[in-house]
Design an enzyme around this catalytic site. Structure first.
Site, PDB file in Angstrom:
ATOM      1  N   CYS A  86       0.838  -1.195   0.000  1.00  0.00           N
ATOM      2  CA  CYS A  86       0.000   0.000   0.000  1.00  0.00           C
ATOM      3  C   CYS A  86       0.882   1.258   0.000  1.00  0.00           C
ATOM      4  CB  CYS A  86      -0.979  -0.034   1.177  1.00  0.00           C
ATOM      5  SG  CYS A  86      -2.421   1.046   0.967  1.00  0.00           S
ATOM      6  N   HIS A 194      -3.481  -5.759   1.183  1.00  0.00           N
ATOM      7  CA  HIS A 194      -2.802  -5.984   2.460  1.00  0.00           C
ATOM      8  C   HIS A 194      -2.767  -7.466   2.827  1.00  0.00           C
ATOM      9  CE1 HIS A 194      -2.395  -1.800   4.023  1.00  0.00           C
ATOM     10  NE2 HIS A 194      -3.402  -1.567   3.195  1.00  0.00           N
ATOM     11  N   GLU A 196      -0.988  -8.834   5.104  1.00  0.00           N
ATOM     12  CA  GLU A 196      -0.857  -8.976   6.561  1.00  0.00           C
ATOM     13  C   GLU A 196      -2.207  -8.935   7.273  1.00  0.00           C
ATOM     14  OE1 GLU A 196      -0.998  -4.496   6.142  1.00  0.00           O
ATOM     15  OE2 GLU A 196      -0.396  -6.229   4.945  1.00  0.00           O
TER      16      GLU A 196
END
Length: 220
Positions: A86, A194, A196
Site C-alpha cells: 500500500c 494488504h 498482513e
C-alpha cells in the site's frame, strides 16, 4: 532479521511485526525512518501501509527522502529483498525502485473492502506457492491506488513477468487491473492489497500468509 520501516503516519507496522514475529517466528525489528542504516543481519525489509507524512505532496513522495531510504536503496541494489504494501508500494515507486506510479482512485473515492485478485505470475519468491490464475481475496484500503505505467514499460513488464497480481473487477482504475508488481531482478515487490490482514482464519481468511512467508530466506 525482518526489518519493518516506520515513518510518521505509518499505521500497519505492528500488524507486520505480528505476522513475522508471532506467526512466522522470525526476529523482527521496527526501524524508525530517521535511522541511517539497516542492521547487518537484515534478510528482508518491509515498508508497510499507512499515510506517511499525511500523504502530503504525493503519497510516498516525502518518505522517499527519509534518512533510512539511502540504506534501503543500497540494500536493494545489492540484491536485498524488499516488500512494499500500500503506502510502502507508493514509496517504492517514488524511490524508482519499482516502475510506474500510484495515482488517485477512479471517481476519487477511498476504497476499503475485501477484494478478489488473480495471481498472474508465480515465477518469483513472493507468489511461488500459489497457482497461476489462482483467485485469492485480500483487503484493500487506499485512496491513491490506481496503478499507472507507460505503454512501453508495461510491455517490458509483461515480457519479464513483472506483473504479479491483477484485480478481479478493477476497483480503482488501475491500468490493466494491475494490483502488484516486481522489478526485473525479482527482489523488490509492491502491491496495494494488504496480505498482513489475511493471515489467520479469525481475520476472514489466510490467503496472504504464503506471500509473506515466501520472502524468507529469499536473498540471492
Amino acid at each position: 532479521m525482518v526489518v519493518v520501516l516506520c515513518f510518521p503516519g505509518t499505521n500497519c507496522e505492528r500488524d507486520m511485526e505480528y505476522v513475522y514475529r508471532e506467526i512466522l517466528h522470525q526476529e523482527t525489528l521496527i526501524l524508525w525512518h530517521q535511522e541511517t542504516s539497516l542492521p547487518k543481519d537484515t534478510e528482508l525489509v518491509v515498508i508497510p501501509g499507512g499515510f506517511s507524512y499525511g500523504d502530503y505532496l504525493r503519497s510516498g513522495a516525502i518518505a522517499r527522502f527519509a534518512p533510512i531510504m539511502k540504506s534501503v536503496i543500497a540494500y536493494a541494489n545489492n540484491g536485498g529483498i524488499i516488500l512494499g504494501i500500500c503506502n510502502g508500494f507508493q514509496i517504492l515507486t517514488e524511490a524508482r525502485l519499482l516502475p510506474g506510479a500510484l495515482k488517485r482512485n477512479e471517481r476519487l473515492l477511498f476504497i476499503s473492502k475485501t477484494q478478489k485478485l488473480k495471481v498472474v505470475s508465480t515465477n518469483n519468491k513472493f507468489l511461488s506457492s500459489y497457482g497461476k490464475n489462482q483467485q485469492i481475496s485480500l483487503p484493500i484500503a487506499h485512496a491513491d491506488g490506481s496503478y499507472y505505467v507507460d505503454s512501453k514499460t508495461l510491455q517490458e513488464m509483461r515480457e519479464n513477468s513483472q506483473i504479479l497480481l491483477e484485480y478481479v473487477h478493477n476497483p480503482n482504475g488501475s491500468i490493466e487491473s494491475i494490483a502488484g508488481v516486481c522489478n526485473k531482478d525479482k527482489n523488490i515487490f509492491g502491491l496495494m492489497p494488504h496480505p498482513e490482514r489475511a493471515i489467520e482464519e479469525i481475520l476472514g481468511n489466510s490467503d496472504g500468509l504464503s506471500m509473506l512467508k515466501g520472502l524468507l530466506g529469499a536473498k540471492k
